[in-house]
Scaffold this motif. Sequence first.
Motif, PDB file in Angstrom:
ATOM      1  N   LYS A 132      -2.105  12.941   5.639  1.00 47.67           N
ATOM      2  CA  LYS A 132      -1.749  11.681   4.980  1.00 47.67           C
ATOM      3  C   LYS A 132      -2.125  11.671   3.503  1.00 47.67           C
ATOM      4  O   LYS A 132      -1.504  10.967   2.709  1.00 47.67           O
ATOM      5  CB  LYS A 132      -2.425  10.509   5.703  1.00 47.67           C
ATOM      6  N   GLU A 150      -0.197  14.653  -0.418  1.00 45.27           N
ATOM      7  CA  GLU A 150       0.531  14.482  -1.678  1.00 45.27           C
ATOM      8  C   GLU A 150      -0.416  14.104  -2.814  1.00 45.27           C
ATOM      9  O   GLU A 150      -0.315  14.631  -3.928  1.00 45.27           O
ATOM     10  CB  GLU A 150       1.618  13.406  -1.544  1.00 45.27           C
ATOM     11  N   ALA A 151      -1.349  13.195  -2.535  1.00 45.10           N
ATOM     12  CA  ALA A 151      -2.309  12.795  -3.563  1.00 45.10           C
ATOM     13  C   ALA A 151      -3.177  13.976  -3.991  1.00 45.10           C
ATOM     14  O   ALA A 151      -3.462  14.152  -5.183  1.00 45.10           O
ATOM     15  CB  ALA A 151      -3.188  11.657  -3.048  1.00 45.10           C
ATOM     16  N   VAL A 196      -2.444   7.282  -6.375  1.00 47.59           N
ATOM     17  CA  VAL A 196      -1.442   7.721  -5.397  1.00 47.59           C
ATOM     18  C   VAL A 196      -2.023   7.660  -3.988  1.00 47.59           C
ATOM     19  O   VAL A 196      -1.359   7.229  -3.038  1.00 47.59           O
ATOM     20  CB  VAL A 196      -0.960   9.149  -5.729  1.00 47.59           C
ATOM     21  N   ASN A 197      -3.275   8.087  -3.836  1.00 47.62           N
ATOM     22  CA  ASN A 197      -3.921   8.062  -2.524  1.00 47.62           C
ATOM     23  C   ASN A 197      -4.021   6.632  -1.988  1.00 47.62           C
ATOM     24  O   ASN A 197      -3.738   6.375  -0.810  1.00 47.62           O
ATOM     25  CB  ASN A 197      -5.316   8.682  -2.642  1.00 47.62           C
ATOM     26  N   TRP A 217      -2.116   4.096  -2.842  1.00 49.07           N
ATOM     27  CA  TRP A 217      -0.771   3.575  -2.590  1.00 49.07           C
ATOM     28  C   TRP A 217      -0.208   4.100  -1.270  1.00 49.07           C
ATOM     29  O   TRP A 217       0.337   3.347  -0.469  1.00 49.07           O
ATOM     30  CB  TRP A 217       0.145   3.940  -3.749  1.00 49.07           C
ATOM     31  N   LEU A 218      -0.339   5.386  -1.024  1.00 49.08           N
ATOM     32  CA  LEU A 218       0.257   5.990   0.162  1.00 49.08           C
ATOM     33  C   LEU A 218      -0.512   5.660   1.432  1.00 49.08           C
ATOM     34  O   LEU A 218       0.065   5.633   2.524  1.00 49.08           O
ATOM     35  CB  LEU A 218       0.337   7.512  -0.005  1.00 49.08           C
ATOM     36  N   LYS A 219      -1.810   5.403   1.307  1.00 47.75           N
ATOM     37  CA  LYS A 219      -2.608   5.107   2.499  1.00 47.75           C
ATOM     38  C   LYS A 219      -2.751   3.612   2.764  1.00 47.75           C
ATOM     39  O   LYS A 219      -3.316   3.219   3.782  1.00 47.75           O
ATOM     40  CB  LYS A 219      -4.003   5.734   2.363  1.00 47.75           C
ATOM     41  N   GLU A 234       1.233  -0.805   5.428  1.00 54.60           N
ATOM     42  CA  GLU A 234       2.486  -1.458   5.077  1.00 54.60           C
ATOM     43  C   GLU A 234       2.424  -2.942   5.441  1.00 54.60           C
ATOM     44  O   GLU A 234       1.798  -3.313   6.434  1.00 54.60           O
ATOM     45  CB  GLU A 234       3.656  -0.791   5.806  1.00 54.60           C
TER      46      GLU A 234
END
Length: 392
Positions: A344, A347-348, A378-379, A381-383, A386
């Motif tokens: 997860k 990407e970051a 980024v970490n 935002w992506l984690k 939602e």
Amino acid sequence: MLKELKLSHLVSGAVAVLVGYTGSVAIIFQAIEAVGATQAQANSWMLVLGLGMGVTCLILSMIYRMPILTAWSTPGAALLAVSLNSVPIAEAIGAFLLCAALLTLTGITGWFAALSRLIPDTLASAMLAGILFQFGLSAFTALQTDTALVAVMGLSFLLGRKLFPRYCIPAVLAAGVAWCAGTGAFGSLDALDLTLARPVFVMPAFSLPVLIGIGLPLYIVTMSSQNMPGVVALKACGYDAPVSASLTVTGLASLILAPFGGFAFNLAAITAAICAGPEADENPDTRYLAGVMTGAVYILVGLGGATVISLFLIAPKALVAAVAGLALLSTIGNSLSAALSDAKGREAALITFMITVSGISFFGIGAPFWALVLGLAVNHWLKAPEPAPVRV
């Protein structure tokens, strides 16, 4: 302590000092030249820089039983090299004292330690891998400039990893030195400077424009480009470093030694990785002895003054590049593996790694800082969970 001491500790310490000096000593000389220091003052700078790093390494490594290495501020030296022209040396010393006071205050207040705890382990590992990547790469690019020397050292590395892994890097260094001695690759001994360095005190003077234009930027680049990577390097190697205490010790060392030319001391990243990795010792609990040996060698180098520095400078660049790169291979591999372990956060971690490797700089602040800032963003935002769907 002596019973636990190994040859690998001494060799790791020697390699760390070799990398620390040869990697940036030329920048120090440029800064000394920019401020118009006399030869005696220049020797004093090199003396106290070596002593400051040595004593702080010894204190921190022995008290906390961790390979906590310190260094002079290399980006700070680069800043000074371009900023000190036409600045009187007394006013430059005043700027050094301001930076030292801010470094000490940062350690005492503890805010930087709290900030460092917010960094995920994957991003710490990615940043460390990015910082060390160029050093690992240089061991292979050096093949083009000195093919025979690097090939001999590479072969020694492969044999050592197979037959005597604990003494692999000592074997690589010995093979490289023997090859250079046999082929006459070392520079001319006429370049040796046998002058003994002595501390030279300069009474500081304080000028507001110099304090703001040099002292404050010196503090910022030291914190963002040196102390932050230093904390991350130890964290990536599994050590929960005493951040506040380390910054307080290096800040106080800067305060004491600034009038003699010790412009700024900070946590080390690249040299720390050499002593905090498995090549220094298979047992993480006794790797602190590599930090102790580094401190001892730094002190000897500082006391040796210009003589020891000139010895470093006559060594072939390929020798230093190959030793450093091969010594860091395990740490780079382990860091990359840890950075990509969480699917997860992959990407970051990759973004953090890529930005660090890119070497970009904005507002005089280097790539590791921006890699960490963007990686954290980024970490997060992506984690972030939602938002729940809106029911109608």
